[in-house]
Design an enzyme around this catalytic site. Structure first.
Site, short mmCIF file in Angstrom:
data_model
loop_
_atom_site.label_atom_id
_atom_site.label_comp_id
_atom_site.label_asym_id
_atom_site.label_seq_id
_atom_site.Cartn_x
_atom_site.Cartn_y
_atom_site.Cartn_z
N GLU A 124 6.90 -15.20 -10.83
CA GLU A 124 7.01 -15.87 -12.14
C GLU A 124 7.21 -14.86 -13.26
OE1 GLU A 124 7.39 -19.00 -12.88
OE2 GLU A 124 7.32 -19.44 -10.74
N ASP A 177 38.44 -0.94 -22.82
CA ASP A 177 37.86 -1.99 -22.00
C ASP A 177 37.58 -3.24 -22.81
OD1 ASP A 177 37.78 -0.78 -19.54
OD2 ASP A 177 35.84 0.16 -19.92
#
Ligand code: SAH
Length: 257
Positions: A124, A177
């Site tokens: 969790e 990029d």
């Protein structure tokens, strides 16, 4: 640049880090990744790293003690009772779906540090006191939930490492990029010049660098306009770029009529 990774699954890191560009970057001393097993910082017989949540409910929660001890001892932070100074030069980043959403800007920001600590959750997640009193930043790699922070940590390392000078073979490799200039990158082609009847755009074979550069810029603008118009709001655009986009816009509006 040194990455210090804290995880319960250290074995998942080497296969990726010891391949291709990241391997070469490590061999050349441009990056270093040290993976620390949080379990090594437990002191009970069973090496317990997780426990049931207070208040009930399902799932397990990572206990705070081994996480604090691992990070503090590796980073050489003060006593367990004094949290790291807020201006600590080493960001301690918790990978969590609740963090700020990772992007190229954050990768650039992190590439400016010499050392970064990455804390991977499992189950969790970690006890809230880790988030409150140990970590200095929280990063999510997107709005979905994975079983652990290991893939997010690898994604972050990969994106940051390729921005470090020398890691990519081509010194201008990262400049064009997608996302680095606020635009998607232009399309790439390689040999053969014709494949199954599909030809490489003539202009790329022309050797005319000025025209190629103009074509690439327009391709980048057009793809961003069509696929990610939201990005154009923050992109660095020249007057010429803006005119080009206006042209695209009026074409699209023309089609709508
Ligand atoms: N219960 C938590 C999710 C736990 S997922 C919640 O709802 O917020 C288990 C672990 O996987 C997390 O502790 C985190 O380290 C990692 N993780 C899962 N999804 C992630 C994401 N999108 N970005 C970064 N880390 C993620």
């Amino acid at each position: 640049m040194q990455f210090e990774v804290f995880t319960l699954l250290p074995e998942v890191f080497p296969p990726y880090l010891e391949s291709s560009i990241l391997k070469r970057a490590a061999q050349r001393g441009l990056i270093g990744v040290r993976v620390h097993n949080i379990r090594d910082y437990t002191h009970d017989k069973h090496h317990t790293t997780d426990d049931t949540p207070y208040g009930g409910g399902g799932g397990m929660v990572m206990k705070p003690e081994p996480v604090f001890e691992a990070v503090e001892s590796v980073l050489g932070l003060a006593t367990p009772l004094s949290p790291p100074e807020p201006d600590s030069k080493i960001p301690i980043i918790l990978l969590t779906p609740q963090g700020r959403v990772f992007n190229q800007r954050i990768a650039e920001e992190l590439a400016g540090y010499e050392r970064i600590a990455l804390l991977c959750g499992r189950y969790e997640g970690v006890d809230e006191r880790v988030r409150e009193h140990l970590v200095t930043d929280e990063i999510s790699i997107g709005d979905y939930v994975l079983t652990g922070g290991e893939l997010p940590a690898l994604i972050l390392i990969d994106a940051v490492a390729r921005l470090i000078p020398g890691v990519l073979g081509d010194p201008t490799g990262a400049e064009d990029d997608s996302h680095s200039m606020g635009l998607l990158e232009y399309p790439h082609y390689t040999k053969p010049a014709e494949f199954r009847g599909w030809k490489v755009p003539e202009i790329l074979l022309s050797g005319d660098h000025a025209r190629i550069e103009k074509w690439r810029r327009e391709q980048a603008l057009a793809r961003t306009f069509h696929k990610r118009p939201d990005m154009l709001e923050n992109a660095e655009l020249s007057e010429k770029d803006k005119d080009f986009i206006e042209g695209l816009r009026s074409k699209v509006e023309g089609q709508d009529i």
